[in-house]
Enzyme design. Sequence first.
Site, PDB file in Angstrom:
ATOM      1  NE  ARG A  34      -3.865  -2.174   2.338  1.00 47.65           N
ATOM      2  CZ  ARG A  34      -3.675  -3.415   2.785  1.00 47.65           C
ATOM      3  NH1 ARG A  34      -2.523  -3.736   3.366  1.00 47.65           N
ATOM      4  NH2 ARG A  34      -4.624  -4.322   2.686  1.00 47.65           N
TER       5      ARG A  34
ATOM      6  CE  LYS B  94      -7.352  -0.520   3.977  1.00 46.74           C
ATOM      7  NZ  LYS B  94      -8.133  -0.996   2.812  1.00 46.74           N
TER       8      LYS B  94
ATOM      9  CG  HIS C 294      -4.111   1.605  -3.940  1.00 49.31           C
ATOM     10  ND1 HIS C 294      -4.567   0.349  -4.259  1.00 49.31           N
ATOM     11  CD2 HIS C 294      -4.177   1.686  -2.585  1.00 49.31           C
ATOM     12  CE1 HIS C 294      -4.913  -0.296  -3.154  1.00 49.31           C
ATOM     13  NE2 HIS C 294      -4.679   0.487  -2.128  1.00 49.31           N
TER      14      HIS C 294
ATOM     15  NE  ARG D  87      -2.454  -2.805  -2.261  1.00 49.66           N
ATOM     16  CZ  ARG D  87      -2.105  -3.744  -1.395  1.00 49.66           C
ATOM     17  NH1 ARG D  87      -0.813  -3.930  -1.115  1.00 49.66           N
ATOM     18  NH2 ARG D  87      -3.011  -4.498  -0.795  1.00 49.66           N
TER      19      ARG D  87
ATOM     20  CG  HIS E 187      -5.570  -8.374  -0.071  1.00 53.78           C
ATOM     21  ND1 HIS E 187      -5.748  -8.541  -1.422  1.00 53.78           N
ATOM     22  CD2 HIS E 187      -5.427  -7.030   0.115  1.00 53.78           C
ATOM     23  CE1 HIS E 187      -5.726  -7.379  -2.034  1.00 53.78           C
ATOM     24  NE2 HIS E 187      -5.535  -6.443  -1.122  1.00 53.78           N
TER      25      HIS E 187
ATOM     26  CE1 TYR F 178      -0.303 -12.526   5.389  1.00 51.52           C
ATOM     27  CE2 TYR F 178      -0.192 -11.560   7.574  1.00 51.52           C
ATOM     28  CZ  TYR F 178       0.400 -11.840   6.359  1.00 51.52           C
ATOM     29  OH  TYR F 178       1.687 -11.452   6.122  1.00 51.52           O
TER      30      TYR F 178
END
Length: 389
Positions: free
Chosen positions: A223, A248, A311, A314, A338, A348
Amino acid sequence: LADSGGMHLHINPNGSKYWRMKYRIAGKEKSLPLGVYPEVSLKEARAKAADAKRDISQGLDPMAERKAQKLQLHAAHENTFEVLANAWFVMISPEWSPTHKERTQNLLKNHLFPWLGQRPINEITPPELLAVLHRAQDRGLLETAKRAKQTASQVFRYAIRVGKLSSDPSRDLTGALTTPKVTHFSAITEPQGVTALMQAIDSYTGSPAVKAALQLSALLFQRPGEIRQMRWDQIDWDAAEWRYLVTKTDKQHIVPLAAQSLKILRELQPYTERSDFVFPSARGAARPMSENAVRVALRTMGYTNEQMTPHGFRAMARTVLDEQLGFPVEWIEHQLAHKVKDPLGNAYNRTKHLKQRKEMMQKWADYLDALRLQAQSPNVITANFGRAG
């Protein structure tokens, strides 16, 4: 100087003057302050004395009543939305990135505190909160309204945990706000366009830090906010890895560094190693590079906002790694940081497929180099940079 009914003007040696009223309750004599003269006039002082006498006639002590009111006001202040929001922020924010801290503070300051800050938190109703959120929504700030609701909910839940509130008023507002339309960031995903972009980056003549940020945006495809806030102490040179906390998710993420990425960082190090940040701000080494630096560089190179955004690197990597190089989507999604769930529902894992992702990141860097080489020498045949086997 006596007036009547126990009221008098008390004059101190320094000349200050105070209205007071002597009274007795439960056999004990007391003195009730009525204000400072001349700010409080004789008429106003007599009115206050009359109110106090009515309390006394009912068996109430005006001094005790006044203390109780002060305690109530103090308690109400301690229970305001702003006080509790600040307490929540101090507790939750130490692990946040500077950008996320600043964004949340601005959200509270500009969109919640002006209308809810001084309100006792247990008196805020769902309609009142919705009216505040509509202020942002009505100005077209749909995403801001959504984030303001989420932040307010976190404050309310903190207040519940510390015993200041019994329920979260925001939970009754599900579906009450306009849902922001999902917009996709512009990106270049065709090999020919990727080739031209890599050539443009190679020809960029701006500062070494901005050029390196462009190069690593393509190679690492993290990011934009994470890229520009990269710190030197997050780089493990021996392991060839960049490790950082994802804003995030607040989870540690591992980015394998291909040989080309390490070379770029080594070449940049003499320029910026005095700063904690790999890409320090042009206005001072204590801050990271501006969030618009890479965007402006792309504009300087001739790319419009509709063609390519920071961005977009990505989306570029994700599409090419999948469609052109044939890497498993799960590896790519893990490398994009993600939230990926396995068949058992586990979320994750920062080290999952790490060996394979190291190989993927090196082949991605080699693929970008091959595109440049092929553009320089059209007769060169590009090798297969896809998944081995």
